[in-house]
Design a protein around this motif. Structure first.
Motif, PDB file in Angstrom:
ATOM      1  N   ALA A   1       0.833  -1.206   0.000  1.00 13.12           N
ATOM      2  CA  ALA A   1       0.000   0.000   0.000  1.00 13.12           C
ATOM      3  C   ALA A   1       0.868   1.258   0.000  1.00 13.12           C
ATOM      4  O   ALA A   1       0.526   2.264  -0.643  1.00 13.12           O
ATOM      5  CB  ALA A   1      -0.925  -0.010   1.213  1.00 13.12           C
TER       6      ALA A   1
ATOM      7  N   TYR B   1      -9.651   6.453  -0.644  1.00 10.10           N
ATOM      8  CA  TYR B   1      -9.367   5.044  -0.356  1.00 10.10           C
ATOM      9  C   TYR B   1     -10.682   4.323  -0.084  1.00 10.10           C
ATOM     10  O   TYR B   1     -11.385   4.650   0.864  1.00 10.10           O
ATOM     11  CB  TYR B   1      -8.442   4.928   0.853  1.00 10.10           C
TER      12      TYR B   1
ATOM     13  N   ALA C   1     -11.689   1.130   1.263  1.00  7.55           N
ATOM     14  CA  ALA C   1     -11.062   0.057   2.018  1.00  7.55           C
ATOM     15  C   ALA C   1     -12.007  -1.129   2.181  1.00  7.55           C
ATOM     16  O   ALA C   1     -13.202  -1.045   1.891  1.00  7.55           O
ATOM     17  CB  ALA C   1     -10.628   0.572   3.394  1.00  7.55           C
TER      18      ALA C   1
ATOM     19  N   THR D   1      -7.218  -5.117   5.960  1.00 11.60           N
ATOM     20  CA  THR D   1      -7.664  -3.733   5.773  1.00 11.60           C
ATOM     21  C   THR D   1      -6.809  -2.785   6.587  1.00 11.60           C
ATOM     22  O   THR D   1      -6.342  -1.751   6.073  1.00 11.60           O
ATOM     23  CB  THR D   1      -9.135  -3.600   6.200  1.00 11.60           C
ATOM     24  N   ARG D   2      -6.588  -3.104   7.845  1.00 10.58           N
ATOM     25  CA  ARG D   2      -5.808  -2.211   8.718  1.00 10.58           C
ATOM     26  C   ARG D   2      -4.383  -2.055   8.214  1.00 10.58           C
ATOM     27  O   ARG D   2      -3.849  -0.938   8.158  1.00 10.58           O
ATOM     28  CB  ARG D   2      -5.809  -2.749  10.151  1.00 10.58           C
TER      29      ARG D   2
ATOM     30  N   ARG E   1      -3.147  -2.427   5.177  1.00  5.84           N
ATOM     31  CA  ARG E   1      -3.052  -1.664   3.927  1.00  5.84           C
ATOM     32  C   ARG E   1      -3.320  -0.188   4.167  1.00  5.84           C
ATOM     33  O   ARG E   1      -2.673   0.676   3.560  1.00  5.84           O
ATOM     34  CB  ARG E   1      -4.003  -2.253   2.880  1.00  5.84           C
ATOM     35  N   LEU E   2      -4.242   0.119   5.062  1.00  4.56           N
ATOM     36  CA  LEU E   2      -4.496   1.522   5.405  1.00  4.56           C
ATOM     37  C   LEU E   2      -3.282   2.134   6.094  1.00  4.56           C
ATOM     38  O   LEU E   2      -2.930   3.295   5.839  1.00  4.56           O
ATOM     39  CB  LEU E   2      -5.723   1.629   6.311  1.00  4.56           C
TER      40      LEU E   2
ATOM     41  N   HIS F   1      -0.745   2.998   3.455  1.00  5.29           N
ATOM     42  CA  HIS F   1      -1.212   4.166   2.695  1.00  5.29           C
ATOM     43  C   HIS F   1      -0.950   5.452   3.471  1.00  5.29           C
ATOM     44  O   HIS F   1      -0.386   6.416   2.937  1.00  5.29           O
ATOM     45  CB  HIS F   1      -2.703   3.986   2.410  1.00  5.29           C
TER      46      HIS F   1
ATOM     47  N   THR G   1     -11.517   8.200   3.341  1.00  5.01           N
ATOM     48  CA  THR G   1     -11.519   6.746   3.495  1.00  5.01           C
ATOM     49  C   THR G   1     -12.936   6.242   3.687  1.00  5.01           C
ATOM     50  O   THR G   1     -13.659   6.724   4.571  1.00  5.01           O
ATOM     51  CB  THR G   1     -10.661   6.317   4.698  1.00  5.01           C
TER      52      THR G   1
ATOM     53  N   HIS H   1     -15.050   2.611   4.194  1.00  3.95           N
ATOM     54  CA  HIS H   1     -14.944   1.168   4.435  1.00  3.95           C
ATOM     55  C   HIS H   1     -16.099   0.449   3.752  1.00  3.95           C
ATOM     56  O   HIS H   1     -17.269   0.748   3.998  1.00  3.95           O
ATOM     57  CB  HIS H   1     -14.964   0.863   5.931  1.00  3.95           C
TER      58      HIS H   1
ATOM     59  N   TYR I   1     -14.840  -7.377   0.178  1.00  2.00           N
ATOM     60  CA  TYR I   1     -13.801  -7.206  -0.836  1.00  2.00           C
ATOM     61  C   TYR I   1     -14.373  -7.528  -2.213  1.00  2.00           C
ATOM     62  O   TYR I   1     -13.737  -8.193  -3.032  1.00  2.00           O
ATOM     63  CB  TYR I   1     -12.610  -8.119  -0.538  1.00  2.00           C
TER      64      TYR I   1
ATOM     65  N   ALA J   1      -9.448  -1.532  -2.138  1.00  2.00           N
ATOM     66  CA  ALA J   1      -9.019  -2.571  -1.200  1.00  2.00           C
ATOM     67  C   ALA J   1      -8.365  -3.738  -1.919  1.00  2.00           C
ATOM     68  O   ALA J   1      -7.409  -4.322  -1.418  1.00  2.00           O
ATOM     69  CB  ALA J   1     -10.218  -3.060  -0.385  1.00  2.00           C
TER      70      ALA J   1
END
Length: 382
Positions: free
Chosen positions: A208, A225, A227, A235-236, A238-239, A242, A261, A263, A267, A292
């Motif tokens: 990310a 983003y 996510a 998820t956490r 990759r965030l 970023h 962002t 959520h 996916y 994501a």
């Protein structure tokens, strides 16, 4: 105090000998009696140990592979690679014959626990858990309990595509502001020994970070983003990658980062579609969208087209994973390539014992930035 065989017998209303027969599986026991014993084992969280472990260690020829969604290419590629390791040669001779069973959890934490219990009852030789973990204290504690039971019976356990259990525990404690652990919630330590928890981990943070740096280098400053589910480790991570790239490029406005962002519920494509509409409603100045994963990116592109925006002329889009369709999307997706097949093969080798375990219990897989036509410099004034 450890739960004993006698405790299970008392809870089930049977003799200790009957409990032993049920756990060994070598003697006929009435279905109703067996169900009572197994229910007592679950309720008391009984773990076979001591002399009884010799019975549990007589494992079956079963290899369990847990996936969130077998229709998702991410999981299909990994599961196929794991199963592919059933043919070939080990470092010490022929690969032991096993029956691979793919367990589709549908992303349900409860179903994940159920499958692990069933695999323990079948005395599975190995279990591979794929995909990100759910960051919920109760589920994490229950998962650790299931894995302790499996490990106590000699089952090889491999986490593929999720962080070591210690990482998840540390993150939970940081969010709760405490470092205390109870015995029931203590994670299973990653070790190199058979029957312990081994990990094949992806560099989600690094991937990310590379994607965001790519967009920043192109000149984008309004990067949205879309996510995945907030409770997933993938998820956490990759965030975090970023936002680390944003901070490294000149500071991170936390409030603005939150506004940019969204959520998604999963996916999948629909999450990308709905998430993009929400993102553009919040921040119409957005010039680039990170998704994501690649499937979510398809939904992002669909929403942008419906809103009359061109990719990448008006809004750049980037995915993650480099799934097989990414190169054939229109336009072809910029993404991060994760070595899914290689990771699955490594997980299969560790699960089967055909590859010596890594010294610290974890094999880290790299990533590769793949730049294609879906990203470009922002339009003038963007």
């Amino acid at each position: 105090m450890a739960v004993t065989l006698a405790d299970v017998a008392a809870r089930a209303g049977v003799s200790s000998a009957t409990v032993s027969r049920v756990l060994s599986g070598n003697y006929p026991v009435a279905d109703a009696t067996r169900n009572r014993v197994l229910r007592a084992v679950d309720e008391l969280e009984y773990v076979v140990n001591g002399p009884a472990s010799a019975l549990a260690a007589a494992s079956s020829d079963l290899l369990g592979i847990l996936v969130n969604d077998i229709a998702d290419p991410f999981f299909g590629i990994i599961a196929s690679a794991v199963q592919g390791e059933l043919e070939g040669r080990a470092y010490g001779g022929p690969v032991p014959q096993k029956l691979a069973v793919v367990c589709n959890t549908g992303g349900s934490p409860e179903r994940e626990l159920t499958y692990l219990t069933l695999l323990q009852r079948q005395r599975a030789a190995a279990v591979v858990l794929t995909g990100g973990a759910v960051e919920d204290p109760e589920h994490s504690a229950a998962l650790a309990t299931r894995l302790r039971r499996l490990a106590a019976g000699g089952t090889r356990i491999v986490l593929c595509g999720r962080p070591p259990l210690e990482d998840a525990a540390t993150a939970r404690e940081a969010r709760r502001g405490t470092s205390k652990r109870t015995a029931s919630s203590a994670p299973v330590r990653s070790q190199g020994a058979a029957g312990a928890v081994l990990t094949v981990a992806f560099d989600n943070r690094g991937g990310a970070h590379a994607l965001t740096t790519h967009l920043l280098t192109l000149g984008h400053r309004h990067i949205g983003y879309v996510a995945g589910p907030a409770e997933r480790t993938t998820t956490r991570h990759r965030l975090e990658g970023h936002r680390a790239a944003l901070e490294a490029h000149g500071g991170l406005d936390a409030d603005r980062a939150e506004r940019l962002t969204v959520h998604g519920g999963g996916y999948d494509r629909s999450s990308g579609y709905e998430g993009t509409r929400e993102l553009l409603r919040r921040a119409p100045e957005t010039t680039a969208v990170l998704a994501a994963n690649d499937t979510v990116a398809l939904g992002v592109c669909a929403a942008l087209r419906e809103m009359g925006l061109r990719v990448p002329q008006d809004v750049s889009v980037a995915g993650f994973d480099d799934l097989p369709f990414s190169a054939d999307a229109s336009p072809a997706l910029t993404t991060v390539r994760l070595p899914l097949h290689e990771a699955g093969a490594r997980a299969g080798q560790l699960a089967l014992g055909t590859l010596p375990p890594p010294q610290d219990g974890m094999a880290a897989m790299g990533h590769e930035l793949v730049v294609r036509a879906s990203t470009a410099p922002p339009r003038a004034g963007g």
